[in-house]
Design a protein around this motif. Structure first.
Motif, PDB file in Angstrom:
ATOM      1  N   GLN A 129      17.691  22.467  -3.054  1.00 44.76           N
ATOM      2  CA  GLN A 129      17.170  21.522  -2.533  1.00 44.76           C
ATOM      3  C   GLN A 129      16.074  20.864  -3.589  1.00 44.76           C
ATOM      4  OE1 GLN A 129      19.006  20.624  -0.002  1.00 44.76           O
ATOM      5  NE2 GLN A 129      17.433  20.407   1.621  1.00 44.76           N
ATOM      6  N   ILE A 130      16.042  19.376  -3.357  1.00 44.14           N
ATOM      7  CA  ILE A 130      15.100  18.866  -4.441  1.00 44.14           C
ATOM      8  C   ILE A 130      13.909  17.786  -3.726  1.00 44.14           C
ATOM      9  CG2 ILE A 130      14.945  16.958  -6.543  1.00 44.14           C
ATOM     10  CD1 ILE A 130      16.263  19.783  -7.246  1.00 44.14           C
ATOM     11  N   ALA A 131      12.880  18.211  -3.812  1.00 50.15           N
ATOM     12  CA  ALA A 131      11.735  17.348  -3.318  1.00 50.15           C
ATOM     13  C   ALA A 131      11.545  16.392  -4.205  1.00 50.15           C
ATOM     14  CB  ALA A 131      10.625  18.209  -3.003  1.00 50.15           C
ATOM     15  N   LEU A 132      11.634  15.013  -4.040  1.00 55.37           N
ATOM     16  CA  LEU A 132      11.203  14.048  -4.851  1.00 55.37           C
ATOM     17  C   LEU A 132       9.926  13.398  -4.414  1.00 55.37           C
ATOM     18  CD1 LEU A 132      12.920  12.711  -7.203  1.00 55.37           C
ATOM     19  CD2 LEU A 132      13.450  10.605  -5.592  1.00 55.37           C
ATOM     20  N   LYS A 133       8.931  13.167  -5.430  1.00 56.72           N
ATOM     21  CA  LYS A 133       7.644  12.599  -5.246  1.00 56.72           C
ATOM     22  C   LYS A 133       7.474  11.368  -5.951  1.00 56.72           C
ATOM     23  CE  LYS A 133       3.718  14.223  -7.142  1.00 56.72           C
ATOM     24  NZ  LYS A 133       3.235  13.210  -7.729  1.00 56.72           N
ATOM     25  N   THR A 134       7.191  10.183  -5.248  1.00 52.43           N
ATOM     26  CA  THR A 134       6.692   8.890  -5.913  1.00 52.43           C
ATOM     27  C   THR A 134       5.279   8.774  -5.812  1.00 52.43           C
ATOM     28  OG1 THR A 134       8.752   8.004  -4.759  1.00 52.43           O
ATOM     29  CG2 THR A 134       6.994   6.534  -5.510  1.00 52.43           C
ATOM     30  N   SER A 135       4.693   8.303  -7.003  1.00 51.91           N
ATOM     31  CA  SER A 135       3.293   8.195  -7.116  1.00 51.91           C
ATOM     32  C   SER A 135       3.079   6.792  -7.332  1.00 51.91           C
ATOM     33  CB  SER A 135       2.539   9.320  -7.882  1.00 51.91           C
ATOM     34  OG  SER A 135       2.645  10.542  -7.450  1.00 51.91           O
ATOM     35  N   ILE A 136       2.166   5.927  -6.626  1.00 51.11           N
ATOM     36  CA  ILE A 136       2.004   4.447  -7.135  1.00 51.11           C
ATOM     37  C   ILE A 136       0.429   4.451  -7.046  1.00 51.11           C
ATOM     38  CG2 ILE A 136       4.063   3.656  -6.215  1.00 51.11           C
ATOM     39  CD1 ILE A 136       2.624   2.467  -3.701  1.00 51.11           C
ATOM     40  N   LYS A 137       0.039   3.387  -7.818  1.00 48.91           N
ATOM     41  CA  LYS A 137      -1.279   3.159  -7.841  1.00 48.91           C
ATOM     42  C   LYS A 137      -2.056   2.600  -6.525  1.00 48.91           C
ATOM     43  CE  LYS A 137      -1.481   2.521 -13.130  1.00 48.91           C
ATOM     44  NZ  LYS A 137      -0.123   2.838 -13.323  1.00 48.91           N
ATOM     45  N   LEU A 138      -3.060   3.103  -6.348  1.00 51.38           N
ATOM     46  CA  LEU A 138      -3.859   2.645  -4.986  1.00 51.38           C
ATOM     47  C   LEU A 138      -5.200   1.929  -5.633  1.00 51.38           C
ATOM     48  CD1 LEU A 138      -4.667   2.385  -2.081  1.00 51.38           C
ATOM     49  CD2 LEU A 138      -5.284   4.643  -2.275  1.00 51.38           C
ATOM     50  N   PHE A 139      -5.410   0.909  -5.526  1.00 50.24           N
ATOM     51  CA  PHE A 139      -6.654   0.174  -5.755  1.00 50.24           C
ATOM     52  C   PHE A 139      -7.644  -0.124  -4.610  1.00 50.24           C
ATOM     53  CE2 PHE A 139      -3.387  -1.017  -8.813  1.00 50.24           C
ATOM     54  CZ  PHE A 139      -3.875  -0.881  -9.978  1.00 50.24           C
ATOM     55  N   TYR A 140      -8.767   0.628  -4.535  1.00 43.52           N
ATOM     56  CA  TYR A 140      -9.897   0.268  -3.833  1.00 43.52           C
ATOM     57  C   TYR A 140     -10.710  -0.997  -4.150  1.00 43.52           C
ATOM     58  CZ  TYR A 140     -13.618   0.612  -0.385  1.00 43.52           C
ATOM     59  OH  TYR A 140     -14.577   0.290   0.563  1.00 43.52           O
ATOM     60  N   ARG A 141     -10.664  -1.909  -3.460  1.00 42.87           N
ATOM     61  CA  ARG A 141     -11.259  -3.413  -3.890  1.00 42.87           C
ATOM     62  C   ARG A 141     -12.428  -3.596  -3.170  1.00 42.87           C
ATOM     63  NH1 ARG A 141      -7.306  -7.760  -5.855  1.00 42.87           N
ATOM     64  NH2 ARG A 141      -6.996  -6.600  -7.422  1.00 42.87           N
ATOM     65  N   PRO A 142     -13.466  -3.608  -3.456  1.00 40.44           N
ATOM     66  CA  PRO A 142     -14.860  -4.168  -2.625  1.00 40.44           C
ATOM     67  C   PRO A 142     -14.753  -5.168  -2.125  1.00 40.44           C
ATOM     68  CG  PRO A 142     -15.508  -2.780  -4.529  1.00 40.44           C
ATOM     69  CD  PRO A 142     -14.010  -3.208  -4.840  1.00 40.44           C
ATOM     70  N   ALA A 143     -14.917  -5.683  -1.153  1.00 35.25           N
ATOM     71  CA  ALA A 143     -14.958  -7.227  -0.662  1.00 35.25           C
ATOM     72  C   ALA A 143     -15.820  -8.020  -1.269  1.00 35.25           C
ATOM     73  CB  ALA A 143     -15.366  -7.109   0.754  1.00 35.25           C
ATOM     74  N   GLY A 144     -17.054  -7.578  -1.924  1.00 32.10           N
ATOM     75  CA  GLY A 144     -17.981  -8.463  -2.608  1.00 32.10           C
ATOM     76  C   GLY A 144     -17.515  -8.601  -4.206  1.00 32.10           C
ATOM     77  N   LEU A 145     -16.484  -7.863  -4.795  1.00 33.33           N
ATOM     78  CA  LEU A 145     -16.025  -7.932  -6.007  1.00 33.33           C
ATOM     79  C   LEU A 145     -15.890  -9.430  -6.486  1.00 33.33           C
ATOM     80  CD1 LEU A 145     -15.482  -6.248  -8.468  1.00 33.33           C
ATOM     81  CD2 LEU A 145     -13.074  -6.246  -7.859  1.00 33.33           C
ATOM     82  N   LYS A 146     -16.559  -9.787  -7.401  1.00 32.91           N
ATOM     83  CA  LYS A 146     -16.697 -11.146  -8.037  1.00 32.91           C
ATOM     84  C   LYS A 146     -15.549 -11.393  -8.782  1.00 32.91           C
ATOM     85  CE  LYS A 146     -21.787 -11.805  -7.583  1.00 32.91           C
ATOM     86  NZ  LYS A 146     -22.936 -12.438  -8.290  1.00 32.91           N
ATOM     87  N   GLY A 147     -14.943 -12.734  -9.068  1.00 34.85           N
ATOM     88  CA  GLY A 147     -13.793 -13.115  -9.813  1.00 34.85           C
ATOM     89  C   GLY A 147     -12.537 -12.574  -9.359  1.00 34.85           C
ATOM     90  N   THR A 148     -11.535 -12.971 -10.281  1.00 36.48           N
ATOM     91  CA  THR A 148     -10.039 -12.442  -9.915  1.00 36.48           C
ATOM     92  C   THR A 148      -9.533 -11.682 -11.167  1.00 36.48           C
ATOM     93  OG1 THR A 148      -9.294 -14.554 -11.172  1.00 36.48           O
ATOM     94  CG2 THR A 148     -10.026 -14.617  -8.736  1.00 36.48           C
ATOM     95  N   LEU A 149      -8.479 -11.101 -10.831  1.00 30.61           N
ATOM     96  CA  LEU A 149      -7.732 -10.231 -11.812  1.00 30.61           C
ATOM     97  C   LEU A 149      -7.378 -11.201 -13.086  1.00 30.61           C
ATOM     98  CD1 LEU A 149      -6.710  -7.578 -12.961  1.00 30.61           C
ATOM     99  CD2 LEU A 149      -4.659  -8.187 -11.434  1.00 30.61           C
ATOM    100  N   LYS A 150      -6.814 -12.381 -12.701  1.00 37.32           N
ATOM    101  CA  LYS A 150      -6.471 -13.353 -13.772  1.00 37.32           C
ATOM    102  C   LYS A 150      -7.727 -13.656 -14.844  1.00 37.32           C
ATOM    103  CE  LYS A 150      -4.479 -17.901 -14.282  1.00 37.32           C
ATOM    104  NZ  LYS A 150      -3.676 -18.863 -13.869  1.00 37.32           N
TER     105      LYS A 150
END
Length: 232
Positions: A129-150
């Motif tokens: 039996q093979i257990a398969l794990k997927t890991s993706i990035k989780l970004f916690y973004r504060p509501a008051g963070l100024k600017g944009t990623l771009k």
């Protein structure tokens, strides 16, 4: 004959893992947790015809060897059965028990492990039996963070330090790097993520006046190209 048998044993986990990955999948390549929201959601699907899976989910630290769950986040349901041709939605909740910066993003990993269920016939047999794990990035973004990623990618500073390329991210955003070119030539030594307020020296030759082209991955998993910059 023995070598062929050993080769088949070597390939078996690969083949089984391929079947599992084709059946169970997550609905995004990253999760953006807006602190103004009460939760973030991630769908998990099982597209197999009749193969059920036991699905376990948790949030862990990014960039460490440990896969243990971190304080501050709760995933519900943490463990559930996912039947064939069905879908469930994971709710990711920030409990507040871990204090996070409010002027920059915090980066974690969202983990989903799928364990194939065994039939009664398989239980009586010697089945791998093979257990398969997927890991993706989780970004916690504060509501008051100024600017944009771009805007953040456009404001990255590039310098030449002793003939090597130095990068500085003055923003509060995590910049996920897809490709880095110096004078239109792709470099091999690129960081996976340039963290907020991070300054890092890369093993890349650079001199003042060189052109830098940064390709990055945005909130939706798309690859974009930042405006061409110059090394100072």
């Amino acid at each position: 004959m023995r070598s062929r048998f050993l080769s088949l044993l070597t390939l078996l986990p690969v083949l089984l893992a391929g079947q599992a990955s084709a059946a169970v999948s997550v609905g995004a390549t990253r999760v953006i947790y807006d602190s103004a929201a009460k939760e973030a959601n991630l769908s998990v699907s099982n597209r197999g015809e009749d193969a059920p899976y036991l699905v376990q989910s948790w949030v862990s630290a990014y960039g460490t060897q440990t896969e243990n769950s971190v304080e501050g986040f709760l995933v519900t349901p943490p463990l559930f059965r996912l039947d064939g041709n069905s879908e469930n939605v994971l709710r990711i909740l920030y409990t507040g028990s871990q204090s996070l910066p409010q002027d920059q993003e915090s980066l974690f990993l969202m983990n989903v492990k799928a364990i194939p269920a065994m039939t009664q016939e398989q239980t009586a047999q010697n089945v791998l039996q093979i257990a398969l794990k997927t890991s993706i990035k989780l970004f916690y973004r504060p509501a008051g963070l100024k600017g944009t990623l771009k805007e953040a990618t456009a404001n990255v500073a590039w310098h030449s330090n002793n003939g090597k390329l130095q990068v500085r991210n003055p923003s509060g955003f995590n910049l996920v790097v897809s490709e880095l070119k110096v004078n239109d030539v792709a470099t091999a030594d690129i960081p996976d993520v340039i963290r907020p307020a991070e300054q890092r020296q890369l093993d890349v030759a650079a001199k003042p006046g060189d052109r830098i082209t940064l390709s990055y991955i945005d909130e939706y998993g798309s690859t974009l190209v930042a405006p061409t910059a110059q090394v100072n």
